[in-house]
Design a protein around this motif. Structure first.
Motif, PDB file in Angstrom:
ATOM      1  N   SER A  24      -4.802  -6.940 -14.844  1.00 35.00           N
ATOM      2  CA  SER A  24      -5.655  -7.153 -14.172  1.00 35.00           C
ATOM      3  C   SER A  24      -5.694  -7.915 -12.568  1.00 35.00           C
ATOM      4  CB  SER A  24      -6.593  -8.256 -14.834  1.00 35.00           C
ATOM      5  OG  SER A  24      -5.867  -9.393 -15.171  1.00 35.00           O
ATOM      6  N   GLY A  25      -4.383  -8.023 -12.217  1.00 34.53           N
ATOM      7  CA  GLY A  25      -4.287  -8.300 -10.950  1.00 34.53           C
ATOM      8  C   GLY A  25      -2.817  -8.333 -10.615  1.00 34.53           C
ATOM      9  N   GLY A  26      -2.290  -8.919  -9.422  1.00 36.07           N
ATOM     10  CA  GLY A  26      -1.126  -8.409  -9.035  1.00 36.07           C
ATOM     11  C   GLY A  26      -0.940  -8.732  -7.533  1.00 36.07           C
ATOM     12  N   SER A  27       0.383  -8.233  -7.003  1.00 34.74           N
ATOM     13  CA  SER A  27       0.764  -8.126  -5.694  1.00 34.74           C
ATOM     14  C   SER A  27      -0.337  -7.217  -5.002  1.00 34.74           C
ATOM     15  CB  SER A  27       2.001  -8.021  -5.434  1.00 34.74           C
ATOM     16  OG  SER A  27       2.292  -7.590  -4.002  1.00 34.74           O
ATOM     17  N   ASP A  28      -0.629  -7.400  -3.656  1.00 32.54           N
ATOM     18  CA  ASP A  28      -1.738  -6.239  -2.915  1.00 32.54           C
ATOM     19  C   ASP A  28      -0.764  -5.218  -2.711  1.00 32.54           C
ATOM     20  OD1 ASP A  28      -4.016  -5.780  -1.563  1.00 32.54           O
ATOM     21  OD2 ASP A  28      -2.522  -5.753   0.122  1.00 32.54           O
ATOM     22  N   MET A  29       0.546  -5.301  -2.912  1.00 29.26           N
ATOM     23  CA  MET A  29       1.314  -3.947  -2.622  1.00 29.26           C
ATOM     24  C   MET A  29       1.503  -3.205  -3.646  1.00 29.26           C
ATOM     25  SD  MET A  29       2.385  -4.339   0.676  1.00 29.26           S
ATOM     26  CE  MET A  29       3.721  -2.847   0.485  1.00 29.26           C
ATOM     27  N   LEU A  30       1.167  -3.441  -4.952  1.00 24.42           N
ATOM     28  CA  LEU A  30       1.029  -2.757  -5.814  1.00 24.42           C
ATOM     29  C   LEU A  30      -0.270  -2.046  -6.188  1.00 24.42           C
ATOM     30  CD1 LEU A  30       2.993  -5.027  -8.359  1.00 24.42           C
ATOM     31  CD2 LEU A  30       3.936  -3.006  -7.082  1.00 24.42           C
ATOM     32  N   HIS A  31      -0.372  -0.823  -6.587  1.00 25.11           N
ATOM     33  CA  HIS A  31      -1.464  -0.118  -6.507  1.00 25.11           C
ATOM     34  C   HIS A  31      -1.916   0.558  -7.771  1.00 25.11           C
ATOM     35  CE1 HIS A  31      -0.884  -0.266  -2.155  1.00 25.11           C
ATOM     36  NE2 HIS A  31       0.443  -0.031  -2.473  1.00 25.11           N
ATOM     37  N   TYR A  32      -1.346  -0.070  -8.928  1.00 21.29           N
ATOM     38  CA  TYR A  32      -1.932   0.333 -10.237  1.00 21.29           C
ATOM     39  C   TYR A  32      -2.022   1.879 -10.523  1.00 21.29           C
ATOM     40  CZ  TYR A  32      -3.769  -4.290  -9.233  1.00 21.29           C
ATOM     41  OH  TYR A  32      -3.706  -5.721  -8.755  1.00 21.29           O
ATOM     42  N   GLY A  33      -1.025   2.457  -9.848  1.00 19.76           N
ATOM     43  CA  GLY A  33      -0.921   3.952 -10.257  1.00 19.76           C
ATOM     44  C   GLY A  33      -1.964   5.021  -9.777  1.00 19.76           C
ATOM     45  N   GLU A  34      -2.647   4.250  -8.644  1.00 22.62           N
ATOM     46  CA  GLU A  34      -3.744   5.506  -8.116  1.00 22.62           C
ATOM     47  C   GLU A  34      -3.394   5.810  -6.733  1.00 22.62           C
ATOM     48  OE1 GLU A  34      -7.190   2.259  -6.712  1.00 22.62           O
ATOM     49  OE2 GLU A  34      -6.350   2.265  -8.850  1.00 22.62           O
ATOM     50  N   LEU A  35      -3.830   7.063  -6.315  1.00 20.32           N
ATOM     51  CA  LEU A  35      -3.460   7.521  -5.028  1.00 20.32           C
ATOM     52  C   LEU A  35      -3.948   6.614  -3.821  1.00 20.32           C
ATOM     53  CD1 LEU A  35      -4.013  11.316  -5.390  1.00 20.32           C
ATOM     54  CD2 LEU A  35      -1.741   9.924  -5.299  1.00 20.32           C
ATOM     55  N   ASP A  36      -3.246   6.141  -2.967  1.00 21.82           N
ATOM     56  CA  ASP A  36      -3.636   5.535  -2.054  1.00 21.82           C
ATOM     57  C   ASP A  36      -3.545   6.068  -0.570  1.00 21.82           C
ATOM     58  OD1 ASP A  36      -3.707   3.534   0.431  1.00 21.82           O
ATOM     59  OD2 ASP A  36      -2.645   1.947  -0.997  1.00 21.82           O
ATOM     60  N   PHE A  37      -5.039   6.322  -0.210  1.00 20.60           N
ATOM     61  CA  PHE A  37      -5.450   7.049   1.023  1.00 20.60           C
ATOM     62  C   PHE A  37      -5.276   6.275   2.369  1.00 20.60           C
ATOM     63  CE2 PHE A  37      -7.274   9.190  -2.381  1.00 20.60           C
ATOM     64  CZ  PHE A  37      -6.783  10.550  -2.417  1.00 20.60           C
ATOM     65  N   ARG A  38      -4.118   5.741   2.737  1.00 22.93           N
ATOM     66  CA  ARG A  38      -3.946   5.089   3.981  1.00 22.93           C
ATOM     67  C   ARG A  38      -2.857   5.803   4.686  1.00 22.93           C
ATOM     68  NH1 ARG A  38      -2.703  -1.350   2.558  1.00 22.93           N
ATOM     69  NH2 ARG A  38      -1.714  -0.363   0.536  1.00 22.93           N
ATOM     70  N   THR A  39      -2.816   5.462   5.925  1.00 27.56           N
ATOM     71  CA  THR A  39      -2.020   6.396   6.847  1.00 27.56           C
ATOM     72  C   THR A  39      -0.435   5.690   6.580  1.00 27.56           C
ATOM     73  OG1 THR A  39      -2.586   4.656   8.644  1.00 27.56           O
ATOM     74  CG2 THR A  39      -3.666   6.511   8.656  1.00 27.56           C
ATOM     75  N   SER A  40      -0.243   4.637   6.085  1.00 27.89           N
ATOM     76  CA  SER A  40       1.028   4.186   5.961  1.00 27.89           C
ATOM     77  C   SER A  40       1.425   4.507   4.375  1.00 27.89           C
ATOM     78  CB  SER A  40       0.716   2.500   5.590  1.00 27.89           C
ATOM     79  OG  SER A  40      -0.088   2.019   4.589  1.00 27.89           O
ATOM     80  N   HIS A  41       0.509   5.317   4.002  1.00 22.26           N
ATOM     81  CA  HIS A  41       1.188   5.786   2.545  1.00 22.26           C
ATOM     82  C   HIS A  41       0.987   7.091   2.490  1.00 22.26           C
ATOM     83  CE1 HIS A  41       0.873   1.762   1.444  1.00 22.26           C
ATOM     84  NE2 HIS A  41       0.943   1.924   0.056  1.00 22.26           N
ATOM     85  N   GLY A  42       0.896   7.973   3.810  1.00 23.64           N
ATOM     86  CA  GLY A  42       1.063   9.634   3.818  1.00 23.64           C
ATOM     87  C   GLY A  42      -0.292  10.130   3.934  1.00 23.64           C
ATOM     88  N   LEU A  43      -1.374   9.607   4.494  1.00 24.34           N
ATOM     89  CA  LEU A  43      -2.786  10.136   4.691  1.00 24.34           C
ATOM     90  C   LEU A  43      -2.400  11.624   5.528  1.00 24.34           C
ATOM     91  CD1 LEU A  43      -5.668  10.437   4.041  1.00 24.34           C
ATOM     92  CD2 LEU A  43      -5.784   8.773   6.299  1.00 24.34           C
ATOM     93  N   GLU A  44      -1.579  11.352   6.481  1.00 28.98           N
ATOM     94  CA  GLU A  44      -1.631  12.465   7.577  1.00 28.98           C
ATOM     95  C   GLU A  44      -0.753  13.719   6.737  1.00 28.98           C
ATOM     96  OE1 GLU A  44       2.329  10.637   7.222  1.00 28.98           O
ATOM     97  OE2 GLU A  44       0.244   9.556   7.638  1.00 28.98           O
ATOM     98  N   MET A  45      -0.577  13.618   5.615  1.00 29.05           N
ATOM     99  CA  MET A  45       0.307  14.716   4.933  1.00 29.05           C
ATOM    100  C   MET A  45      -1.118  15.786   4.316  1.00 29.05           C
ATOM    101  SD  MET A  45       3.138  13.178   2.337  1.00 29.05           S
ATOM    102  CE  MET A  45       3.636  14.720   1.964  1.00 29.05           C
ATOM    103  N   LEU A  46      -2.222  15.191   4.277  1.00 30.82           N
ATOM    104  CA  LEU A  46      -3.370  15.838   3.883  1.00 30.82           C
ATOM    105  C   LEU A  46      -4.045  16.630   5.202  1.00 30.82           C
ATOM    106  CD1 LEU A  46      -4.695  13.509   0.901  1.00 30.82           C
ATOM    107  CD2 LEU A  46      -3.035  15.513   1.055  1.00 30.82           C
ATOM    108  N   SER A  47      -3.620  16.604   6.223  1.00 33.01           N
ATOM    109  CA  SER A  47      -4.283  17.088   7.483  1.00 33.01           C
ATOM    110  C   SER A  47      -4.577  18.523   7.181  1.00 33.01           C
ATOM    111  CB  SER A  47      -3.474  16.718   8.665  1.00 33.01           C
ATOM    112  OG  SER A  47      -2.367  17.295   8.581  1.00 33.01           O
TER     113      SER A  47
END
Length: 554
Positions: free
Chosen positions: A467-490
């Motif tokens: 139900s919570g935890g570190s902000d760096m953990l994403h609970y297994g869902e895709l993360d659409f940030r540039t720091s996590h590879g968003l540009e790969m979907l260009s």
């Protein structure tokens, strides 16, 4: 010197071609220019005539106008009311009739029930070329004499559609005769009265095949499942079937059936399919009524029926399969694999047989796939599998599961040893980003994609709910940030809608700006952008400036 007069507008073909591109309001204005324009463009107004409720009287043509142009009307649709005057305007060239009046709208009815039915009967007699007959909750109810006229008026119907309709015992044989001679048959929420056997539906005839090429049986009462199957088995030219074998009344019958009756029914199902071939069948939709367990009799019969249908289709012929819920068995799955070369649409969310390994196999083996809606794809299967070949994919609904499980490489039991220090957080985050890059790499191949729905998988971490935890953990869902590879979907230049419903992202301004820049056709972004309400409002304002809709889905 006088300029030469342009004569193009004197050609009837030019006027007609221009009229085909004009909106209705412009055509109406052109009718008043001269008699030539009037005669050439009037068919665009009256060929397809739709008359709606009398509550909108100002928009209905007058009776005199309708009498004047009745000879132009090919397709007549009367919705939410019925008027004797509109039925008796003098139509002689009708190709289709759509009729819905509803018993609740009797206050808008002009004419007695008998007058209305006489007018309908006369309408059928005056238009022997009629090819389409559609009823939706008609009132007064259509009697046997009208159904007889429908069944005998033409040698073959193109369309016969019934919605929310009751067919009386007396009308039943004529109605069933009409069903056998139509090319497209739709029965939805239809009650067929009478208790006679299936011979009424298939007819006392030695005719080896019936006309329907497209059949929809959706909640049809008064017609046993085996009777429906007998009918379908005679449709040798069938291309498209939408079937709900276990409707409400059939399900009630199954609950009271003895074991011997059940065995007899299953034998009958096998017998029908042993002698049934549909060489043209391409589109299959099998729907189940209500919810029931996988072990229930209704579910077992649904599995058997779909298995037999898939076995009856020639290899490489199937283009579309819709089987929501657990109605596909092991045998059916084997038969489905024979269709990978041509399969275009698969909608099977909640179908237990379409497991994660099967989904990966579909994506790497079906080059014609344009739409897929399934439940889950696990990261382990993506890593073990090959590249996705479905580069024509337009619509993708899929839950990506990035959680490692006990037998997966890299799994750790965080229930006993939770993430307690920064090093562990960083290690797990690095692994997660690598797995996400693997997913993004596969998605980047789908360059025709327009709708991407990456719904969240249930919140848990290596099998442990969180139900919570570190902000760096994403609970297994895709993360659409540039720091996590968003540009790969260009590469997804045709993307129009991104839906991460049930989740929230941690997007910043730079992430949203990249989305807008690299997806020029984007018009909708659904899901929570961030947990920061103020930032979410700011990002929402930026999207509004670029005419991108927000869909706040929880």
């Amino acid at each position: 010197m006088q300029p030469a007069q342009h004569t193009a507008l004197n050609l009837a073909e030019i006027i007609t071609a221009i009229g085909s591109f004009l909106p209705r309001s412009s055509i109406v204005a052109c009718l008043q220019l001269n008699s030539s324009f009037h005669s050439l463009l009037a068919p665009f107004i009256y060929n397809h005539l739709k008359l709606f409720s009398r509550r909108n009287v100002a928009k209905l043509p007058t009776t005199q106008t309708l009498v004047r142009y009745a000879h132009l009307v090919h397709d007549l649709s009367i919705n939410s009311f019925v008027s004797l005057a509109y039925l008796t305007a003098g139509y002689r060239n009708l190709r289709s009739i759509s009729f819905s009046s509803h018993k609740g709208n009797q206050a808008a009815q002009l004419g007695t029930d008998d007058e209305i039915l006489d007018a309908l009967l006369q309408l059928l007699q005056d238009n022997p070329g009629l090819k389409g007959w559609t009823l939706d909750d008609p009132w007064p109810q259509i009697p046997a004499v009208v159904w007889k006229a429908v069944a005998e008026s033409t040698t073959e119907l193109d369309v016969l559609c019934l919605y929310n309709t009751i067919v009386s015992d007396e009308a039943r044989p004529w109605f069933l005769k009409a069903c056998r001679k139509t090319r497209q048959l739709v029965l939805q929420n239809v009650t067929i009265q009478g208790s006679e056997s299936s011979n009424n539906f298939t007819g006392h005839t030695d005719t080896p095949s019936f006309s329907p090429q497209s059949v929809q049986f959706n909640n049809v009462s008064g017609l046993p499942m085996l009777d429906q199957l007998e009918f379908l088995s005679r449709c040798l030219h069938l291309q498209d079937v939408f079937w709900e074998p276990v409707s409400h009344d059939i399900r009630q019958q199954l609950q009271q059936a003895t074991e011997q009756e059940v065995m007899s029914m299953r034998e009958e199902i096998r017998r029908f399919f042993q002698r049934t071939t549909w060489p043209r069948l391409k589109y299959v939709t099998l729907r189940k009524y209500g919810d029931y367990s996988d072990s229930s009799l209704a579910s077992i019969l649904m599995i058997e029926i779909l298995n037999h249908i898939l076995e009856s289709i020639q290899a490489g012929r199937l283009e579309q399969l819709v089987c929501m819920g657990s109605v596909l068995g092991t045998a059916g799955l084997r038969s489905l694999s024979r269709q990978f070369s041509n399969l275009s649409i698969l909608t099977a969310r909640g179908c237990a047989a379409i497991s994660s390994p099967v989904v990966q196999q579909l994506l790497e083996s079906c080059p014609q796939l344009t739409t897929i809606d399934v439940t889950e794809l696990h990261i382990r299967d993506i890593r073990r599998g090959g590249p996705w070949v479905c580069t024509r994919m337009v619509v993708l609904h899929l839950s990506f599961n990035l959680w490692l499980e006990k037998d997966d490489v890299g799994w750790r039991d965080f229930a006993c040893s939770p993430l307690a220090d920064t090093d562990q957080d960083e290690l797990e985050t690095t692994r997660f980003i690598q797995d996400q890059h693997c997913v993004f790499d596969q998605l980047s191949r789908l360059t025709a994609l327009e709708y991407l729905d990456v719904q969240v998988f249930p919140l848990r971490f290596n099998g442990v709910a969180r139900s919570g935890g570190s902000d760096m953990l994403h609970y297994g869902e895709l993360d659409f940030r540039t720091s996590h590879g968003l540009e790969m979907l260009s590469t997804l230049k045709k993307l129009r809608c991104l839906n991460f419903s049930g989740t929230f992202q941690r997007l910043q301004r730079e992430d949203v700006e990249m989305m807008v820049a690299q997806w020029p056709l984007l018009y909708c972004l659904s899901g929570r952008l961030t947990s920061d309400e103020g930032l979410d409002t700011s990002l929402g304002g930026y999207l509004d400036e670029h005419d991108i809709e927000r869909g706040l889905l929880e």
